[in-house]
Design an enzyme around this catalytic site. Structure first.
Site, PDB file in Angstrom:
ATOM      1  N   LYS A  33       0.802  -1.055  -0.203  1.00 40.60           N
ATOM      2  CA  LYS A  33      -0.038  -0.394  -0.161  1.00 40.60           C
ATOM      3  C   LYS A  33       0.833   1.343   0.064  1.00 40.60           C
ATOM      4  O   LYS A  33       1.834   1.020   0.390  1.00 40.60           O
ATOM      5  CB  LYS A  33      -0.828  -0.206   1.502  1.00 40.60           C
ATOM      6  N   ARG A 131     -10.312   0.690  14.737  1.00 39.78           N
ATOM      7  CA  ARG A 131     -10.070   1.724  13.488  1.00 39.78           C
ATOM      8  C   ARG A 131     -11.315   0.657  12.834  1.00 39.78           C
ATOM      9  O   ARG A 131     -12.575   0.430  13.212  1.00 39.78           O
ATOM     10  CB  ARG A 131      -9.003   1.714  13.148  1.00 39.78           C
ATOM     11  N   TYR A 253      16.279  29.735   8.224  1.00 35.68           N
ATOM     12  CA  TYR A 253      14.887  31.136   8.971  1.00 35.68           C
ATOM     13  C   TYR A 253      14.886  31.102  10.184  1.00 35.68           C
ATOM     14  O   TYR A 253      15.341  30.503  10.768  1.00 35.68           O
ATOM     15  CB  TYR A 253      13.848  30.138   7.978  1.00 35.68           C
ATOM     16  N   MET A 301      11.247  24.408   2.043  1.00 36.51           N
ATOM     17  CA  MET A 301      10.613  23.609   1.636  1.00 36.51           C
ATOM     18  C   MET A 301      11.570  23.296   0.369  1.00 36.51           C
ATOM     19  O   MET A 301      11.256  21.490   0.402  1.00 36.51           O
ATOM     20  CB  MET A 301       9.948  24.722   0.770  1.00 36.51           C
TER      21      MET A 301
END
Length: 358
Positions: A33, A131, A253, A301
């Site tokens: 998956k 679940r 940053y 990013m």
């Protein structure tokens, strides 16, 4: 300049599958998956099928249909079941749904009537995950009236372990006991319980079909112990630029890292858009020729910055290993405060993916 390279050792995936099958001692599927945990189902599933794997698990109908176009294996099961309106896709593509509720059972019965034949399925009974899967009330209803399964070729009854990776977890003993009672109530139906970590529990979680996932891809299934699996993934990126900064200057940053000396800063073209989470800021330790290269400043990013002051041989174009022999995916995940599953499945599409050992 060379692009970031994500190398996938598909030979190691096959070796891991074989070792897990040997340890389990019974039939062993492959969970592919999420695009084979982010590494590329197109790279991995056909190789596993050629190696002899006959059963595959995915999460969604669309994943199953895509996989059906890649492999000739006769059996693909969908963990999230068959969504309403997709029954024809399942019957025409020979997909096997996991039935997670009585409503799922009723809908699949309807599909069987429409097809004029019994249709295969797995029945998922929840034993503690809370679940998907039949809850205690629904399971009791099945025991009272088995007609809800008429027209369904029930191939396996399954459940999913909550804490298989934790040695002696009390939840595991409770789940195993519940699942044993479920299996005893359906003696003619094969069972499926063990995931990657469950296989290492031995007889405790043994069933007819094991469903390994992350261990196939080199993730450690035994927390706190040496990883018994072969490494599958390496991730390397080239240095784009070297910058020299003086004492007191900051990097990245918000200036979260400040140089205490004259420093050489190497920038590579990988960031959180490529699946390297921002939580690695000032924590990641990459490698170059086996030597530690500390990340300094924030992950942005598309870029990350490393202090290479003590590594003068690192120049533009040199490769920095983010995941490799000296820094496994589990190590990177620990630095990020997460798990290998999340790192693998977050790896983006901007890497040049390379298959090895085909």
């Amino acid at each position: 300049m060379t692009a970031p390279i994500l190398s996938v050792d598909v030979g190691a995936v096959v070796a891991n599958w074989r070792s897990l099958a040997a340890l389990h001692g019974g039939e062993t599927a492959a969970v592919v998956k999420a695009d084979a945990y982010g590494l590329g189902a197109g790279l991995i599933a056909p190789v596993l099928a050629r190696a002899g794997c006959q059963r595959f698990f995915v999460a969604t109908a669309d994943e199953a249909i895509a996989l059906r176009g890649l492999i000739a294996a006769p059996w693909i099961a969908v963990l999230n079941g068959c969504p309403a309106g997709r029954e024809n896709d399942f019957t025409t593509q020979a997909l096997v749904p996991v039935l997670n509720s009585l409503a799922d059972c009723a809908r699949w019965q309807g599909a069987a009537r429409a097809a004029g034949r019994a249709l295969p399925a797995l029945l998922h009974v929840d034993t503690g995950m809370s679940r998907l899967g039949l809850d205690a009330g629904e399971w009791s209803a099945v025991l009272r009236d088995r007609s809800c399964l008429n027209g369904i070729e029930l191939q396996f009854v399954m459940s999913h372990l909550v804490s298989a990776e934790v040695a002696d977890a009390p939840e595991t003993a409770a789940q195993v006991a519940r699942f044993a009672a479920i299996a005893a109530a359906m003696p003619d139906v094969a069972t499926s319980l063990a995931n990657s970590s469950g296989i290492f529990l031995g007889d405790t979680a043994r069933s007819d079909l094991a469903r390994p996932g992350v261990a196939l891809y080199g993730g450690n299934p035994v927390t706190g112990q040496p990883n018994p699996m072969r490494a599958v993934v390496t991730l390397a990126a080239p240095v784009l630029q070297i910058r020299v900064i003086g004492p007191g200057e900051t990097v990245g940053y918000n200036g979260t890292w400040r140089a205490a000396r004259r420093s050489r800063i190497a920038t590579i073209g990988v960031g959180y858009a490529d699946g390297l989470p921002r939580t690695l800021s000032n924590r990641l330790t990459a490698r170059h020729d086996g030597r530690v290269v500390p990340l300094v400043g924030r992950v942005s990013m598309d870029l990350m910055t490393f202090d290479v002051t003590d590594l003068p041989d690192i120049v533009p174009g040199a490769m920095v290993d983010l995941i490799g022999p000296d820094h496994a995916v589990d190590d990177l995940a620990a630095e990020a405060g997460t798990i290998a599953y999340e790192i693998l499945t977050s790896l983006g599409q901007r890497y040049r993916r390379v298959a090895k050992s085909v």
